[in-house]
Design a protein around this motif. Structure first.
Motif, PDB file in Angstrom:
ATOM      1  N   ALA A 144       2.104  15.227  -4.449  1.00 13.77           N
ATOM      2  CA  ALA A 144       1.731  15.195  -3.031  1.00 13.77           C
ATOM      3  C   ALA A 144       2.975  15.087  -2.163  1.00 13.77           C
ATOM      4  CB  ALA A 144       0.784  14.034  -2.751  1.00 13.77           C
ATOM      5  N   SER A 145       2.888  15.613  -0.949  1.00 12.43           N
ATOM      6  CA  SER A 145       4.071  15.738  -0.099  1.00 12.43           C
ATOM      7  C   SER A 145       4.204  14.629   0.929  1.00 12.43           C
ATOM      8  CB  SER A 145       4.037  17.084   0.637  1.00 12.43           C
ATOM      9  OG  SER A 145       2.897  17.156   1.486  1.00 12.43           O
ATOM     10  N   ALA A 146       3.153  13.824   1.138  1.00 12.39           N
ATOM     11  CA  ALA A 146       3.190  12.823   2.203  1.00 12.39           C
ATOM     12  C   ALA A 146       2.063  11.828   1.993  1.00 12.39           C
ATOM     13  CB  ALA A 146       3.068  13.491   3.575  1.00 12.39           C
ATOM     14  N   ILE A 147       2.044  10.819   2.864  1.00 10.06           N
ATOM     15  CA  ILE A 147       1.011   9.781   2.862  1.00 10.06           C
ATOM     16  C   ILE A 147       0.223   9.881   4.172  1.00 10.06           C
ATOM     17  CG2 ILE A 147       0.580   7.285   2.813  1.00 10.06           C
ATOM     18  CD1 ILE A 147       3.307   7.037   1.342  1.00 10.06           C
ATOM     19  N   VAL A 148      -1.090   9.681   4.090  1.00  9.25           N
ATOM     20  CA  VAL A 148      -1.960   9.741   5.269  1.00  9.25           C
ATOM     21  C   VAL A 148      -2.657   8.403   5.430  1.00  9.25           C
ATOM     22  CG1 VAL A 148      -3.896  10.918   6.362  1.00  9.25           C
ATOM     23  CG2 VAL A 148      -2.360  12.183   4.851  1.00  9.25           C
ATOM     24  N   THR A 149      -2.658   7.863   6.639  1.00 15.30           N
ATOM     25  CA  THR A 149      -3.373   6.622   6.917  1.00 15.30           C
ATOM     26  C   THR A 149      -4.200   6.770   8.188  1.00 15.30           C
ATOM     27  OG1 THR A 149      -1.867   5.449   8.437  1.00 15.30           O
ATOM     28  CG2 THR A 149      -1.272   5.473   6.105  1.00 15.30           C
ATOM     29  N   GLY A 150      -5.095   5.824   8.400  1.00 19.02           N
ATOM     30  CA  GLY A 150      -5.942   5.829   9.585  1.00 19.02           C
ATOM     31  C   GLY A 150      -5.415   4.962  10.709  1.00 19.02           C
ATOM     32  N   PHE A 174       0.828  -1.209   0.000  1.00 16.59           N
ATOM     33  CA  PHE A 174       0.000   0.000   0.000  1.00 16.59           C
ATOM     34  C   PHE A 174       0.862   1.259   0.000  1.00 16.59           C
ATOM     35  CE2 PHE A 174      -3.756  -2.158   2.422  1.00 16.59           C
ATOM     36  CZ  PHE A 174      -4.080  -2.860   1.286  1.00 16.59           C
ATOM     37  N   TYR A 175       1.866   1.276   0.859  1.00 15.72           N
ATOM     38  CA  TYR A 175       2.707   2.470   0.973  1.00 15.72           C
ATOM     39  C   TYR A 175       3.465   2.745  -0.318  1.00 15.72           C
ATOM     40  CZ  TYR A 175       2.038   2.391   6.073  1.00 15.72           C
ATOM     41  OH  TYR A 175       1.514   2.412   7.343  1.00 15.72           O
ATOM     42  N   ARG A 176       3.974   1.689  -0.942  1.00 17.25           N
ATOM     43  CA  ARG A 176       4.709   1.917  -2.192  1.00 17.25           C
ATOM     44  C   ARG A 176       3.782   2.406  -3.290  1.00 17.25           C
ATOM     45  NH1 ARG A 176       9.724   0.532  -4.216  1.00 17.25           N
ATOM     46  NH2 ARG A 176      10.321   0.903  -2.047  1.00 17.25           N
ATOM     47  N   PRO A 184       7.138  11.026   4.206  1.00 12.13           N
ATOM     48  CA  PRO A 184       6.549  10.996   5.556  1.00 12.13           C
ATOM     49  C   PRO A 184       5.191  10.296   5.519  1.00 12.13           C
ATOM     50  CG  PRO A 184       7.161  13.239   4.908  1.00 12.13           C
ATOM     51  CD  PRO A 184       7.288  12.396   3.694  1.00 12.13           C
ATOM     52  N   ILE A 185       4.897   9.517   6.539  1.00  9.31           N
ATOM     53  CA  ILE A 185       3.587   8.897   6.688  1.00  9.31           C
ATOM     54  C   ILE A 185       2.927   9.528   7.901  1.00  9.31           C
ATOM     55  CG2 ILE A 185       2.297   6.774   7.063  1.00  9.31           C
ATOM     56  CD1 ILE A 185       4.616   5.253   5.791  1.00  9.31           C
ATOM     57  N   HIS A 186       1.861  10.279   7.651  1.00  7.92           N
ATOM     58  CA  HIS A 186       1.171  10.973   8.739  1.00  7.92           C
ATOM     59  C   HIS A 186      -0.003  10.129   9.208  1.00  7.92           C
ATOM     60  CE1 HIS A 186       3.667  14.425   8.214  1.00  7.92           C
ATOM     61  NE2 HIS A 186       3.242  14.663   6.984  1.00  7.92           N
ATOM     62  N   ARG A 187      -0.132  10.013  10.512  1.00  4.94           N
ATOM     63  CA  ARG A 187      -1.188   9.220  11.126  1.00  4.94           C
ATOM     64  C   ARG A 187      -1.934  10.105  12.126  1.00  4.94           C
ATOM     65  NH1 ARG A 187       3.517   5.811  10.756  1.00  4.94           N
ATOM     66  NH2 ARG A 187       3.096   3.990   9.424  1.00  4.94           N
TER      67      ARG A 187
END
Length: 392
Positions: free
Chosen positions: A289-295, A276-278, A319-322
């Protein structure tokens, strides 16, 4: 509820007031654009006046409540009130307060919350609160015995007084707060349609970042209901961003999921997360986009232990923002209900069949890579290249 003849919406912002003059001016311009888009999207008549301390929406009484609701759905807005505009004359203010009381004050306690922005006026906020309270009392005393309660009134009459105008209002409808959407860089939001991911996307939007929604189709392990609920939750999020493109990148992931189920037992969910992240990284490069967002939230699932989050995050340099990292589930559910995504998020889609019988809770990257099928990340790149861009 609004005063008779209400023709204005007072729009209150919060975080903008902490910014430098240059930054506030920039964000205020974006806020006004978003307010205009919210009005247009709901077919509400109104003109937005970009005031430095308090933007105003000028409308008519027929549309004033709808304009309040539009403003209260706009990121960056702390609250909004339907108000009647008048001259900053004390007697005129008292007349409006009395008329409003006759219309809406039918019992219980009341108070007057008066604020004077222009200190040069020949009266104080306390004068208006005291004398305005008298006008309200006299307007209704023949109907019932009024009661003043300055601590916890049943009904509050609000008055804002400026140099050239004054406003009388009753209700203040809470908005989401945060920063105007578009004042920060966009981020890729991984949306599954479950309870958590739409709330995480909303929280990032609340801080000013538009989202690029990415949904991974799990094939036979997801199904039509899995996709439907994801699309519906994104559609709900579009209501908060009518002037932004929230089309969804739908990623073909069914073959990869089936491959992982066949080839892996230990660590399967972590390798799927890396996939998913890749994918999200590839879409981020494509869209800027500057980052990834997950729940994800610490410990909510076996794949979301602190150790596992650290291992899976290393697949990307982004960056992965949570936003939900430390929040309890009941708090997340409450937010989902509030923003309108909860009902669709609870449709049973059967995707839990991907999880193995024995979960990995303390992964090490070296051990995971040793059992992960070769070519997983190449599969992610290929899947991102085959993505469909669809309307939610």
């Amino acid at each position: 509820m609004h005063p008779p003849g209400a023709d204005t919406v007072l729009v209150r912002h919060g975080d903008l007031n902490t910014k430098s003059t240059t930054v506030k001016r920039y964000m205020l311009r974006i806020l006004v654009e978003n307010l205009e888009a919210a009005l247009e999207d709901r077919s509400v008549s109104g003109a937005v006046d970009r005031r430095w301390h308090r933007p105003l929406i000028t409308t008519d009484e027929a549309d004033v409540e709808a304009a309040v609701e539009a403003a209260a759905s706009t990121f960056g807005v702390v609250s909004a009130s339907a108000a009647v505009t008048l001259e900053p004359d004390r007697e005129a203010i008292y007349d409006v307060l009395a008329e409003t009381a006759r219309r809406h004050y039918t019992g219980g306690s009341f108070a007057v919350d008066a604020r004077r922005a222009d200190k040069r006026l020949p009266y104080t906020s306390e004068d208006v609160a005291r004398e305005g309270g008298t006008a309200i009392w006299e307007a209704v005393e023949d109907e019932f015995e009024p009661e003043v309660d300055l601590e916890d009134p049943d009904l509050t009459f609000g008055v804002e007084i400026r140099e050239e105008e004054a406003f009388v209002y009753l209700d203040s409808v809470s908005g989401p707060g945060g920063l105007p959407l578009g004042s920060q860089e966009p981020m890729v939001a991984l949306v599954s349609g479950g309870i958590d991911s739409p709330v995480a996307a909303y929280e990032i939007m609340k801080r000013g970042s538009p989202i690029v929604p990415v949904y991974v189709d799990l094939g036979e392990y997801g199904g039509i209901d899995h996709e439907a609920r994801a699309m519906e939750t994104v559609r709900i999020l579009t209501q908060y961003a009518p002037n932004f493109d929230l089309r969804v990148y739908r990623i073909p992931g069914g073959e990869t999921v089936a491959h992982l189920v066949e080839e892996m037992e230990t660590g399967r969910m972590l390798s799927l997360r890396r996939f998913f992240y890749r994918v999200a990284e590839q879409i981020a490069e494509r869209t800027g986009a500057s980052a990834i967002v997950t729940g994800e939230a610490i410990g909510q699932k076996s794949s979301q232990t602190a150790q596992n989050l650290g291992v899976t995050s290393r697949v990307t340099d982004l960056p992965i923002h949570r936003p939900l990292l430390t929040r309890d589930k009941q708090d997340i559910v409450a937010t989902a209900r509030e923003i309108g995504t909860y009902a669709d998020s609870t449709i049973d889609a059967g995707c839990n069949r991907v999880a193995p019988d024995r979960a990995e809770t303390n992964a090490r990257l070296e051990r995971l890579l040793a059992v992960e099928p070769d070519g997983l990340l190449e599969r992610a790149t290929a899947a991102a290249n085959d993505a469909d861009l669809i309307e939610p």
